[in-house]
Scaffold this motif. Structure first.
Motif, PDB file in Angstrom:
ATOM      1  N   ILE A  97     -19.315  14.562  19.772  1.00  0.00           N
ATOM      2  CA  ILE A  97     -19.332  13.306  20.534  1.00  0.00           C
ATOM      3  C   ILE A  97     -19.857  12.177  19.655  1.00  0.00           C
ATOM      4  O   ILE A  97     -19.392  11.036  19.734  1.00  0.00           O
ATOM      5  CB  ILE A  97     -20.135  13.451  21.852  1.00  0.00           C
ATOM      6  N   HIS A  98     -20.817  12.477  18.793  1.00  0.00           N
ATOM      7  CA  HIS A  98     -21.322  11.487  17.841  1.00  0.00           C
ATOM      8  C   HIS A  98     -20.188  10.981  16.955  1.00  0.00           C
ATOM      9  O   HIS A  98     -19.984   9.773  16.801  1.00  0.00           O
ATOM     10  CB  HIS A  98     -22.429  12.110  16.982  1.00  0.00           C
ATOM     11  N   ASP A  99     -19.426  11.906  16.396  1.00  0.00           N
ATOM     12  CA  ASP A  99     -18.357  11.524  15.477  1.00  0.00           C
ATOM     13  C   ASP A  99     -17.262  10.737  16.190  1.00  0.00           C
ATOM     14  O   ASP A  99     -16.748   9.740  15.654  1.00  0.00           O
ATOM     15  CB  ASP A  99     -17.759  12.769  14.813  1.00  0.00           C
ATOM     16  N   VAL A 100     -16.901  11.162  17.395  1.00  0.00           N
ATOM     17  CA  VAL A 100     -15.850  10.451  18.137  1.00  0.00           C
ATOM     18  C   VAL A 100     -16.292   9.040  18.501  1.00  0.00           C
ATOM     19  O   VAL A 100     -15.560   8.066  18.293  1.00  0.00           O
ATOM     20  CB  VAL A 100     -15.458  11.236  19.413  1.00  0.00           C
ATOM     21  N   ILE A 146     -22.273   1.624  25.408  1.00  0.00           N
ATOM     22  CA  ILE A 146     -22.896   2.389  24.314  1.00  0.00           C
ATOM     23  C   ILE A 146     -22.518   1.697  23.005  1.00  0.00           C
ATOM     24  O   ILE A 146     -21.355   1.696  22.611  1.00  0.00           O
ATOM     25  CB  ILE A 146     -22.421   3.851  24.312  1.00  0.00           C
ATOM     26  N   ILE A 147     -23.488   1.112  22.331  1.00  0.00           N
ATOM     27  CA  ILE A 147     -23.153   0.342  21.117  1.00  0.00           C
ATOM     28  C   ILE A 147     -23.607   1.030  19.832  1.00  0.00           C
ATOM     29  O   ILE A 147     -23.320   0.537  18.741  1.00  0.00           O
ATOM     30  CB  ILE A 147     -23.702  -1.098  21.184  1.00  0.00           C
ATOM     31  N   ASP A 148     -24.286   2.174  19.972  1.00  0.00           N
ATOM     32  CA  ASP A 148     -24.705   2.901  18.771  1.00  0.00           C
ATOM     33  C   ASP A 148     -24.917   4.356  19.146  1.00  0.00           C
ATOM     34  O   ASP A 148     -25.072   4.692  20.340  1.00  0.00           O
ATOM     35  CB  ASP A 148     -25.989   2.290  18.191  1.00  0.00           C
ATOM     36  N   PHE A 149     -24.914   5.231  18.147  1.00  0.00           N
ATOM     37  CA  PHE A 149     -25.157   6.656  18.372  1.00  0.00           C
ATOM     38  C   PHE A 149     -25.779   7.220  17.104  1.00  0.00           C
ATOM     39  O   PHE A 149     -25.278   6.989  16.009  1.00  0.00           O
ATOM     40  CB  PHE A 149     -23.847   7.384  18.681  1.00  0.00           C
ATOM     41  N   SER A 157     -28.169  -2.638  26.473  1.00  0.00           N
ATOM     42  CA  SER A 157     -27.140  -1.717  25.993  1.00  0.00           C
ATOM     43  C   SER A 157     -27.793  -0.415  25.526  1.00  0.00           C
ATOM     44  O   SER A 157     -29.015  -0.318  25.376  1.00  0.00           O
ATOM     45  CB  SER A 157     -26.321  -2.350  24.879  1.00  0.00           C
ATOM     46  N   ILE A 158     -26.957   0.585  25.291  1.00  0.00           N
ATOM     47  CA  ILE A 158     -27.431   1.957  25.082  1.00  0.00           C
ATOM     48  C   ILE A 158     -27.170   2.419  23.651  1.00  0.00           C
ATOM     49  O   ILE A 158     -26.093   2.199  23.106  1.00  0.00           O
ATOM     50  CB  ILE A 158     -26.719   2.918  26.058  1.00  0.00           C
ATOM     51  N   CYS A 159     -28.176   3.076  23.070  1.00  0.00           N
ATOM     52  CA  CYS A 159     -27.986   3.838  21.832  1.00  0.00           C
ATOM     53  C   CYS A 159     -28.052   5.311  22.203  1.00  0.00           C
ATOM     54  O   CYS A 159     -29.067   5.786  22.715  1.00  0.00           O
ATOM     55  CB  CYS A 159     -29.069   3.516  20.805  1.00  0.00           C
ATOM     56  N   GLY A 160     -26.948   6.018  21.995  1.00  0.00           N
ATOM     57  CA  GLY A 160     -26.936   7.448  22.272  1.00  0.00           C
ATOM     58  C   GLY A 160     -27.640   8.223  21.183  1.00  0.00           C
ATOM     59  O   GLY A 160     -27.631   7.837  20.009  1.00  0.00           O
TER      60      GLY A 160
END
Length: 494
Positions: free
Chosen positions: A76-79, A106-109, A63-66
């Motif tokens: 985009i972080h906040d959304v 995407i499970i984290d940012f 999975s992806i952490c942005g």
């Protein structure tokens, strides 16, 4: 008024009655990839492929952490934080079919401006095997003419003096790799997903240039341990519009603050060269090859350059979208002539690709009436795009005595576009370019020095020294300024 359901993890069961949603356990996923630059394209492409892998094959390691490193990434972080990383991908087919689905890969940012240590922690975590990038051409911080790293950048100067306080992608990558080296961990792969020819090679060269100035011992470790696969990425992804947001609310009853729209076509060709393992993306259609360069060149010189041809000429004529250009027979004919007579002759052999069918498919994709990709988006940052997509083809044709007329008209039109900032109807053009000031000044100087625009060495190299090119360029600039009708000039070329 139809009641809307907020796009959040706790509402997935309810949302699943409306459109497809992730069926895998998102809480059981490990972050295997960190992605810097989470825009629409990443969410329509790499994150979509990752979602398909997780959905179809139960792989929970990737999975992806942005990661956002700029103030512009805050929205985009906040959304995505508000929506638990979930977003809707809206696939729009040429026949009018619309397929929305919720993507959950995407499970984290994390936002570097606010949480530098948290960003470095996730990049240095043992589970992180890949750091991928969509930072646009300008994010690589090199001179487009010389290809050399720009050490004059104030943020780069800061990072050289304060390696523990990174600001750019290079500062973060070196700081995270240093942590891994010091902890005895394997290096992560750095995987560029940007539209730059030889993107992995460029990322490697730039990072090593920076690292050698900052920490030579670390640079030597990076050179030995880190892989930088080249890749070719493709999926047309327009800017999300308010109409897209309202479509989800009004037809599906879903409240998503930032969905993504895209075409059905998708392609990813990747050099199979990784430092520390990779997802089995081949299970979901990704093509792994020993050498991606012929595929990259084909795509950049045909699709990306073709977009710019339509964009610059279409903007001046007054077309607002790429599909509107493709409804105009003159633009269709001109585009195909450029692809057939100038781009195709200087391409390398691309195994497994029928070039004529590929060009046919591009025309079909550009004409998709449901994508409505804005001309202003395609023209944005032309100063970063044209030196990569169009000018190399022109240079190769000059060297081989091939046709240059179609590309030269685009460059002459770019001068007019930068100078006037108006279409043929007198309507203002939306010009988005980091170099817009320099471009306009150079274009306006052309009144007294007709070659001023192409004297910008950082964009055009020494093209101004080529008599064959400059004679044609001057003639076309004069005709565009005097007659104003770009379509007449296009027809004169055919």
């Amino acid at each position: 008024m139809k009641q809307t359901i907020l796009l959040k993890q706790e509402n997935l069961t309810q949302l699943g009655k409306l459109i497809p949603v992730p069926t895998y356990n998102r809480k059981a996923q490990k972050v295997g990839m960190v992605h810097i630059g989470v825009g629409g394209f990443h969410r329509a492409h790499q994150a979509y492929y990752t979602h398909k892998l997780m959905e179809g094959f139960g792989d929970n390691e990737w999975s992806i952490c942005g990661i956002g490193l700029r103030e512009g990434d805050r929205k985009i972080h906040d959304v995505l934080k508000k929506q638990d990383g979930l977003y809707t991908l809206i696939v729009k087919h040429p026949d009018g079919t619309i397929e929305p689905q919720v993507i959950g890969s995407i499970i984290d940012f994390k936002l570097g401006l606010d949480e530098t240590d948290a960003v470095l922690d996730i990049m240095a975590h043992p589970d992180t095997k890949i750091v991928s990038l969509t930072i646009t051409e300008g994010g690589y911080n090199f001179n487009p003419t010389t290809g050399e790293f720009d050490f004059a950048n104030p943020d780069i100067q800061h990072e050289l003096k304060h390696p523990e306080s990174p600001k750019t992608v290079y500062g973060y990558l070196t700081a995270a790799l240093k942590r891994r080296r010091d902890a005895g961990l394997a290096a992560f792969t750095i995987m560029s997903c940007d539209n730059i020819e030889h993107n992995g090679d460029v990322a490697r060269r730039m990072l090593l240039a920076f690292a050698r100035k900052q920490n030579m011992a670390l640079a030597e470790w990076i050179e030995k341990e880190v892989c930088f696969p080249n890749s070719m990425v493709d999926r047309i992804t327009p800017v999300t519009s308010q109409t897209d947001i309202e479509y989800l609310e009004n037809t599906q009853g879903i409240k998503d603050e930032w969905p993504v729209t895209c075409e059905p076509f998708i392609q990813w060709v990747v050099e199979d060269k990784f430092s520390n393992g990779r997802p089995e993306f081949e299970k979901v259609g990704v093509q792994f090859v020993p050498d991606v360069k012929p595929y990259e060149k084909m795509k950049l010189r045909l699709l990306n350059a073709g977009h710019s041809v339509l964009g610059i000429l279409g903007a001046i004529y007054g077309h607002k979208t790429i599909n509107a250009c493709m409804e105009d027979e003159t633009f269709v004919t001109y585009l195909r002539a450029y692809m057939d007579e100038e781009a195709s002759p200087v391409l390398d052999e691309v195994k497994g690709i029928d070039l004529n069918k590929y060009k046919d498919s591009l025309q079909e994709r550009f004409a998709n009436p449901n994508i409505k990709d804005s001309v202003s988006r395609i023209c944005s940052e032309s100063s970063a795009k044209l030196p990569k997509f169009l000018i190399p083809t022109l240079l190769e044709n000059l060297a081989g005595k091939g046709s240059i007329k179609f590309a030269t008209l685009v460059l002459a039109a770019w001068c007019y576009y930068s100078d006037k900032g108006l279409d043929k109807n007198g309507q203002p053009l939306e010009i988005i370019d980091a170099m817009s000031g320099e471009l306009q000044r150079a274009a306006q100087q052309a009144k007294t020095d007709p070659l001023a625009f192409i004297r910008q060495e950082s964009l055009f190299g020494d093209l101004v020294q080529n008599k064959h090119f400059t004679e044609l360029y001057l003639d076309l600039v004069q005709k565009i300024y005097e007659k104003g009708d770009i379509k007449k000039q296009m027809l004169s070329m055919l």
